[in-house]
Write an enzyme that holds these catalytic residues in place. Structure first.
Site, PDB file in Angstrom:
ATOM      1  N   ASP A  62       8.853  -8.133  -0.707  1.00 36.72           N
ATOM      2  CA  ASP A  62       9.551  -6.835  -0.036  1.00 36.72           C
ATOM      3  C   ASP A  62      11.072  -7.257   0.066  1.00 36.72           C
ATOM      4  O   ASP A  62      11.453  -7.960   0.941  1.00 36.72           O
ATOM      5  CB  ASP A  62       8.760  -6.448   0.944  1.00 36.72           C
ATOM      6  CG  ASP A  62       9.022  -5.119   1.603  1.00 36.72           C
ATOM      7  OD1 ASP A  62       9.911  -4.449   1.012  1.00 36.72           O
ATOM      8  OD2 ASP A  62       8.337  -4.740   2.668  1.00 36.72           O
ATOM      9  N   ASP A  63      11.874  -6.375  -0.596  1.00 31.70           N
ATOM     10  CA  ASP A  63      13.142  -6.490  -0.325  1.00 31.70           C
ATOM     11  C   ASP A  63      13.791  -7.736  -1.027  1.00 31.70           C
ATOM     12  O   ASP A  63      15.076  -8.107  -0.601  1.00 31.70           O
ATOM     13  CB  ASP A  63      13.777  -6.222   1.186  1.00 31.70           C
ATOM     14  CG  ASP A  63      13.364  -4.950   1.804  1.00 31.70           C
ATOM     15  OD1 ASP A  63      13.097  -4.171   0.898  1.00 31.70           O
ATOM     16  OD2 ASP A  63      13.869  -4.706   2.786  1.00 31.70           O
ATOM     17  N   CYS A 100      10.559   0.828  -1.161  1.00 33.72           N
ATOM     18  CA  CYS A 100       9.163   0.184  -0.944  1.00 33.72           C
ATOM     19  C   CYS A 100       8.019   1.293  -1.515  1.00 33.72           C
ATOM     20  O   CYS A 100       7.365   0.921  -2.607  1.00 33.72           O
ATOM     21  CB  CYS A 100       8.658  -0.511   0.024  1.00 33.72           C
ATOM     22  SG  CYS A 100       9.245   0.310   1.600  1.00 33.72           S
ATOM     23  N   LYS A 158       1.177  -6.090   2.657  1.00 33.14           N
ATOM     24  CA  LYS A 158       1.650  -4.918   2.905  1.00 33.14           C
ATOM     25  C   LYS A 158       1.045  -3.622   1.785  1.00 33.14           C
ATOM     26  O   LYS A 158       1.094  -3.755   0.722  1.00 33.14           O
ATOM     27  CB  LYS A 158       3.069  -4.661   2.883  1.00 33.14           C
ATOM     28  CG  LYS A 158       3.964  -3.263   2.998  1.00 33.14           C
ATOM     29  CD  LYS A 158       5.359  -3.714   2.832  1.00 33.14           C
ATOM     30  CE  LYS A 158       6.127  -2.465   2.665  1.00 33.14           C
ATOM     31  NZ  LYS A 158       7.638  -2.249   2.820  1.00 33.14           N
ATOM     32  N   HIS A 160       1.608   0.370   2.617  1.00 29.83           N
ATOM     33  CA  HIS A 160       2.532   1.148   2.994  1.00 29.83           C
ATOM     34  C   HIS A 160       2.477   2.333   1.693  1.00 29.83           C
ATOM     35  O   HIS A 160       3.399   2.884   1.117  1.00 29.83           O
ATOM     36  CB  HIS A 160       3.962   0.597   2.646  1.00 29.83           C
ATOM     37  CG  HIS A 160       5.103   1.272   3.326  1.00 29.83           C
ATOM     38  ND1 HIS A 160       6.250   1.195   3.339  1.00 29.83           N
ATOM     39  CD2 HIS A 160       4.976   2.257   4.457  1.00 29.83           C
ATOM     40  CE1 HIS A 160       7.046   2.013   3.959  1.00 29.83           C
ATOM     41  NE2 HIS A 160       5.993   2.628   4.754  1.00 29.83           N
ATOM     42  N   HIS A 253      11.062  -8.446   3.811  1.00 25.72           N
ATOM     43  CA  HIS A 253      11.682  -7.596   4.731  1.00 25.72           C
ATOM     44  C   HIS A 253      11.872  -7.756   5.925  1.00 25.72           C
ATOM     45  O   HIS A 253      11.461  -8.682   6.833  1.00 25.72           O
ATOM     46  CB  HIS A 253      10.536  -6.520   4.707  1.00 25.72           C
ATOM     47  CG  HIS A 253      11.008  -5.149   5.112  1.00 25.72           C
ATOM     48  ND1 HIS A 253      11.517  -4.757   6.382  1.00 25.72           N
ATOM     49  CD2 HIS A 253      11.074  -3.789   4.509  1.00 25.72           C
ATOM     50  CE1 HIS A 253      11.681  -3.393   6.572  1.00 25.72           C
ATOM     51  NE2 HIS A 253      11.526  -2.887   5.521  1.00 25.72           N
ATOM     52  N   ASP A 363       9.720  -5.205  -4.891  1.00 30.62           N
ATOM     53  CA  ASP A 363       9.516  -3.745  -4.804  1.00 30.62           C
ATOM     54  C   ASP A 363      10.999  -3.136  -4.946  1.00 30.62           C
ATOM     55  O   ASP A 363      10.992  -1.965  -5.482  1.00 30.62           O
ATOM     56  CB  ASP A 363       8.964  -3.354  -3.574  1.00 30.62           C
ATOM     57  CG  ASP A 363       9.658  -3.813  -2.253  1.00 30.62           C
ATOM     58  OD1 ASP A 363      10.666  -4.408  -2.263  1.00 30.62           O
ATOM     59  OD2 ASP A 363       9.109  -3.203  -1.318  1.00 30.62           O
ATOM     60  N   ASN A 364      12.066  -3.555  -4.672  1.00 33.44           N
ATOM     61  CA  ASN A 364      13.497  -3.178  -4.625  1.00 33.44           C
ATOM     62  C   ASN A 364      14.366  -4.205  -4.393  1.00 33.44           C
ATOM     63  O   ASN A 364      13.918  -5.443  -4.084  1.00 33.44           O
ATOM     64  CB  ASN A 364      13.728  -2.101  -3.608  1.00 33.44           C
ATOM     65  CG  ASN A 364      13.007  -2.239  -1.964  1.00 33.44           C
ATOM     66  OD1 ASN A 364      12.201  -1.634  -1.758  1.00 33.44           O
ATOM     67  ND2 ASN A 364      13.897  -3.060  -1.831  1.00 33.44           N
ATOM     68  N   LYS A 427      19.508  -2.115  -1.784  1.00 36.04           N
ATOM     69  CA  LYS A 427      18.219  -1.126  -1.577  1.00 36.04           C
ATOM     70  C   LYS A 427      18.433   0.178  -1.083  1.00 36.04           C
ATOM     71  O   LYS A 427      19.491   0.520  -0.336  1.00 36.04           O
ATOM     72  CB  LYS A 427      17.471  -1.723  -0.639  1.00 36.04           C
ATOM     73  CG  LYS A 427      16.264  -0.970  -0.018  1.00 36.04           C
ATOM     74  CD  LYS A 427      15.459  -1.714   1.245  1.00 36.04           C
ATOM     75  CE  LYS A 427      14.577  -0.953   1.602  1.00 36.04           C
ATOM     76  NZ  LYS A 427      13.692  -1.467   3.072  1.00 36.04           N
TER      77      LYS A 427
END
Length: 788
Positions: A62-63, A100, A158, A160, A253, A363-364, A427
């Protein structure tokens, strides 16, 4: 040939077949007589994919920015990923969504995210198809397709993809992991959490009711333990069944948190700052063939609100603190690699690593949400709401606490810029910094590289391509019919041919993108892109144009030189937006604050009896957010020796707690990390009614009064309200679960369960404050209607 037979002389008269009554023998391949002796059995073969189907492991971070792992230029030791990349393939030109939930929806379905209903994160519900936040019944997920082909399917971490209002234990769960194809799930349904004290762990379809987590607990380790356990259990029961394992890390994240030993390994590594770091990472990327010689490293981000200053202009104190943030971030990356190593070692011990496809990506891109100076108070900065001038976005904290359980922090956006080396922005934006991320794929048995193949692929690929690629590699066909209706067509295309031969042209030649009004369109090396300012008109003056064939880092806008390309791609974006459900675009109307009218029930008074499990975060927030409220505690019997927490809501990132200690009633208010304590006076023995009354006043503030049997016994100072994602942890009755509101109380008593006889806690929401975003949005709509 076998035939199906029925008794020649039925014992009872035949009943005419009803329209919905199935013949129990229809389609049976054996023979049925009156007795077993007259019958021949037949068994349905088990569902198995053809051939020696590979296992599939998808690791989604994540991130994480493009340059944050060794195979993409990082100095952070990632030996496991280095090994996977050395024998596998790196996609140097892989793109994703800049946020995300949309990226996850696209990854797991192969469809553009707006078509699936994820225009943005699953924390909105404005009432339009692109914002539905549910995977439709005619869209099979990767997990569902593999499951129906005979795979075991597991997910950890995660999720989401469940709307925040649907993440509670009363929801029908139709968009939870098990209803979307996974046999087992363990993790957090929402977008972020504390890695030391995750706010709401879910196993399969049930939130777990946990008072305390063990000392030394760390979420990234925990979800890896769970993943390994799932694989070991499968192999204990079935030696051959292939599996799909989706490991979706909440790291990296924010809030940034890492284990002390991991942080210590990176002490001093970032004292040179982000400018030097970008340079060294970019040099490695060039040397490794990720970019051709002559590629330009852009200047520091300079756009207003996204700008980064020179490291050398910071004070020594700032440099020390900012370096500590990055040490924590690097420790999180390091820990992810360690845990991937534990997982791959398990597969190696089972003799299955060579026949396992391992995908590692993000994810990004890296984020700028920590602001120019970073924050030691994550939720006070992460509010996405206009705040008064006296709002503190960086509550003072000892530098040594940064990265630990007592501080919820994020790095300054200069590190996000370095994370995204060599790209611009972050992001949330459709520039490369938001959408180009690392991608490593390994499959020793199935992806053997030819002599001289360096394993780097420069073809454009997109997140929607992952599902069709993995299905092709696994030899599984995606069904044309799904749940008795035509399955929605894929937007992604398989890049399996590109993996096998780097000379194969890429098949994904066009792609639109949109996020919070930021737009882009890619076609055959051209990229049209905007950096949209909220509330600004959506016109062609926003577009910039880059020729990625000669300028992959988007340094030179050539829109003026190629107006015909701008016009052509802008029209293509518009057509794609209508075709994919992108509209309506976000504007200044405040429409994203709107919620389904059915949520009005969340604002009714709510009574929680003693023993009620923790109330979920979003459900809890509806009782207090942007409003006055009363909390009434009914004690059936309180003895002079009784003590403990009566009610708590929140954690170290922000919250409040009413507790009894040493015979006195006390109120703790954690204002995004700054602790306020109020003495509510002695609590007499006997049957008591205690009220905590919060009045919403100007300046996004609350004023609290404490009453015992209707008589005021204490009053707090005016404090800023908890908004946005705070309080992250929900309401607990008679205990302060997991991450505490008051760390000193936690050190003295841990979760401090109340010892007396507590009957109930009742929340009575009061009037909305005039600055409630929902009221503001309604006023804006009414004002707009007056001019129509």
């Amino acid at each position: 040939m076998t035939t199906t037979s029925t008794p020649a002389t039925p014992a009872t008269p035949a009943t005419p077949a009803a329209p919905t009554r199935r013949d129990p023998y229809a389609g049976f391949a054996g023979r049925v007589g009156r007795t077993f002796a007259d019958s021949q059995p037949s068994w349905q073969p088990p569902r198995r994919p053809g051939g020696r189907a590979p296992n599939v492991v998808v690791v989604l971070v994540d991130d994480m920015g493009y340059s944050d792992i060794g195979p993409f230029g990082s100095e952070v030791p990632t030996p496991v990923l280095d090994g996977l990349a050395a024998g596998g393939v790196r996609l140097a030109n892989y793109h994703t969504m800049p946020l995300c939930s949309p990226a996850r929806a696209a990854l797991l379905t192969g469809l553009n995210p707006h078509r699936v209903g994820y225009s943005t994160v699953a924390n909105f519900d404005p009432g339009f198809p692109g914002y539905g936040m549910e995977v439709g019944e005619d869209i099979p997920t990767l997990a569902e397709v593999l499951h129906d082909a005979g795979y075991a399917t597991y997910a950890v971490g995660k999720w989401h993809l469940t709307r925040d209002s649907a993440s509670n234990a009363a929801d029908d769960r139709r968009n939870w992991p098990l209803q979307k194809g996974f046999d087992q799930y363990y993790g957090v349904l929402e977008g972020l959490t504390s890695l030391f004290h995750p706010h709401q762990l879910v196993r399969d379809n049930s939130p777990l009711d946990i008072d305390e987590l063990p000392d030394g607990y760390y979420y990234t380790d925990d979800i890896t333990d769970q993943a390994i356990s799932m694989v070991k259990s499968l192999r204990a029961h079935d030696p051959d069944k292939p599996f799909f394992l989706y490991v979706a890390h909440n790291a990296v994240h924010g809030p940034l948190q890492a284990k002390p030993a991991d942080i210590e390994r990176h002490r001093g590594r970032y004292d040179g700052g982000w400018d030097a770091l970008r340079g060294t990472r970019f040099a490695r990327q060039i040397a490794d063939g990720l970019f051709p010689e002559g590629t330009a490293l852009p200047e520091r981000n300079s756009e207003a609100g996204f700008d980064v200053g020179p490291w050398d202009e910071l004070t020594p104190e700032q440099q020390r603190r900012y370096a500590r943030y990055m040490e924590v971030y690097a420790a999180m990356v390091d820990n992810i690699d360690q845990n991937l190593g534990r997982l791959t070692e398990t597969l190696r011990a089972l003799g299955e690593l060579d026949n396992t496809i391992v995908v590692f990506t993000s994810d990004n891109g890296g984020t700028g949400e920590g602001g120019a100076e970073g924050t030691r108070s994550y939720f006070s900065r992460f509010v996405h709401q206009p705040v008064p001038d006296d709002w503190n976005e960086d509550v003072d904290r000892d530098t040594d606490l940064i990265g630990g359980p007592q501080s919820l922090v994020h790095y300054p956006r200069g590190w996000g810029m370095a994370s995204n080396t060599p790209f611009r922005l972050y992001k949330g934006q459709t520039y490369a910094g938001g959408v180009r991320v690392p991608f490593v794929i390994s499959w020793p048995e199935g992806l053997r590289r030819a002599e001289g193949d360096p394993g780097v692929r420069q073809q454009y690929q997109y997140v929607t391509d992952i599902t069709p690629t993995l299905l092709e590699l696994a030899g599984v066909r995606r069904p044309e019919l799904w749940r008795s209706r035509p399955a929605q067509e894929l937007d992604g295309v398989s890049f399996a041919p590109v993996l096998h031969d780097g000379r194969t042209p890429g098949a994904h030649t066009e792609q639109y993108c949109e996020m919070s009004g930021n737009r882009s369109y890619y076609r055959d090396g051209w990229k049209l892109v905007t950096l949209h300012r909220p509330g600004a008109p959506y016109d062609d003056g926003e577009w910039a144009l880059y020729d990625l064939r000669t300028d992959p880092t988007e340094t030179t806008d050539v829109a003026g030189a190629h107006p015909e390309v701008v016009k052509e791609l802008a029209a293509a974006w518009e057509a794609a937006a209508w075709r994919n459900g992108v509209f309506p675009l976000a504007d200044g109307s405040g429409a994203l604050a709107r919620r389904n009218p059915a949520e009005e029930r969340f604002h009714r008074p709510l009574t929680l009896l003693a023993g009620t499990p923790e109330l979920e975060r979003y459900r809890s927030s509806r009782l207090i957010s942007f409003r006055s409220f009363d909390v009434t505690v009914e004690l059936d019997e309180h003895a002079a020796s009784d003590q403990g927490v009566l009610v708590s809501h929140g954690d170290q990132g922000g919250g409040y707690s009413l507790y009894v200690e040493d015979g006195r009633l006390r109120f703790a208010y954690n204002e995004y990390g700054e602790l306020h304590e109020t003495d509510g006076g002695p609590l007499p023995a006997g049957r008591r009614t205690i009220t905590l009354s919060a009045a919403a006043v100007e300046g996004l503030r609350w004023e609290f009064r404490i009453l015992i049997d209707g008589v005021e016994s204490g009053r707090s100072d005016s404090v800023h309200q908890l908004i946005g994602m705070a309080p992250l942890q929900g309401i607990s009755v008679g205990v302060d679960r997991k991450s505490p509101v008051s760390w000193p109380v936690y050190e003295r008593h841990r979760s401090f369960r109340y010892t007396g006889r507590l009957r109930s806690v009742t929340y009575t929401p009061g009037d909305q404050a005039p600055y409630d975003p929902a009221l503001v949005a309604r006023a804006l709509r009414e004002a707009a209607a007056a001019f129509e």
